[in-house]
Design a protein around this motif. Structure first.
Motif, PDB file in Angstrom:
ATOM      1  N   UNK A   1       0.828  -1.208   0.000  1.00 60.07           N
ATOM      2  CA  UNK A   1       0.000   0.000   0.000  1.00 60.07           C
ATOM      3  C   UNK A   1       0.862   1.258   0.000  1.00 60.07           C
ATOM      4  N   UNK A   2       1.979   1.207   0.713  1.00 56.67           N
ATOM      5  CA  UNK A   2       2.902   2.351   0.719  1.00 56.67           C
ATOM      6  C   UNK A   2       3.476   2.621  -0.667  1.00 56.67           C
ATOM      7  N   UNK A   3       3.861   1.557  -1.362  1.00 54.04           N
ATOM      8  CA  UNK A   3       4.394   1.712  -2.718  1.00 54.04           C
ATOM      9  C   UNK A   3       3.321   2.226  -3.672  1.00 54.04           C
ATOM     10  N   UNK A   4       2.101   1.734  -3.511  1.00 53.80           N
ATOM     11  CA  UNK A   4       0.998   2.191  -4.351  1.00 53.80           C
ATOM     12  C   UNK A   4       0.729   3.676  -4.125  1.00 53.80           C
ATOM     13  N   UNK A   5       0.744   4.098  -2.873  1.00 54.29           N
ATOM     14  CA  UNK A   5       0.526   5.509  -2.555  1.00 54.29           C
ATOM     15  C   UNK A   5       1.636   6.380  -3.145  1.00 54.29           C
ATOM     16  N   UNK A   6       2.879   5.915  -3.045  1.00 50.59           N
ATOM     17  CA  UNK A   6       4.020   6.658  -3.590  1.00 50.59           C
ATOM     18  C   UNK A   6       3.907   6.775  -5.109  1.00 50.59           C
ATOM     19  N   UNK A   7       3.562   5.670  -5.775  1.00 53.81           N
ATOM     20  CA  UNK A   7       3.430   5.681  -7.233  1.00 53.81           C
ATOM     21  C   UNK A   7       2.291   6.598  -7.666  1.00 53.81           C
ATOM     22  N   UNK A   8       1.191   6.579  -6.940  1.00 51.87           N
ATOM     23  CA  UNK A   8       0.060   7.442  -7.257  1.00 51.87           C
ATOM     24  C   UNK A   8       0.449   8.907  -7.132  1.00 51.87           C
ATOM     25  N   UNK A   9       1.191   9.225  -6.084  1.00 57.50           N
ATOM     26  CA  UNK A   9       1.637  10.601  -5.886  1.00 57.50           C
ATOM     27  C   UNK A   9       2.560  11.050  -7.007  1.00 57.50           C
ATOM     28  N   UNK A  10       3.473  10.151  -7.418  1.00 62.90           N
ATOM     29  CA  UNK A  10       4.389  10.484  -8.509  1.00 62.90           C
ATOM     30  C   UNK A  10       3.635  10.726  -9.814  1.00 62.90           C
ATOM     31  N   UNK A  11       2.626   9.925 -10.088  1.00 58.38           N
ATOM     32  CA  UNK A  11       1.833  10.099 -11.309  1.00 58.38           C
ATOM     33  C   UNK A  11       1.072  11.414 -11.256  1.00 58.38           C
TER      34      UNK A  11
END
Length: 55
Positions: free
Chosen positions: A36-46
């Motif tokens: 979930x942390x990686x998903x949140x980070x990727x979403x923020x980057x996008x």
């Protein structure tokens, strides 16, 4: 959260305990948390990438 209440979450927890056993729960929780942390980070980057492209 997806229309799940306390009884539904309790049933899911019991099923997970039966399938994996109590010794695996910390590992599963850690894996889900890091995912979930990686998903949140990727979403923020996008989102940042899209907002920079709009300018």
């Amino acid at each position: 959260m997806f229309g799940l209440g306390a009884p539904e979450l309790g049933i899911i927890l019991v099923i997970v305990l039966i399938i994996f056993g109590p010794s695996k729960l910390p590992e599963i929780g850690k894996a889900i948390g890091s995912g979930l942390g990686e998903l949140k980070k990727a979403t923020k980057e996008v989102e940042e990438s899209v907002s920079l492209d709009d300018e």
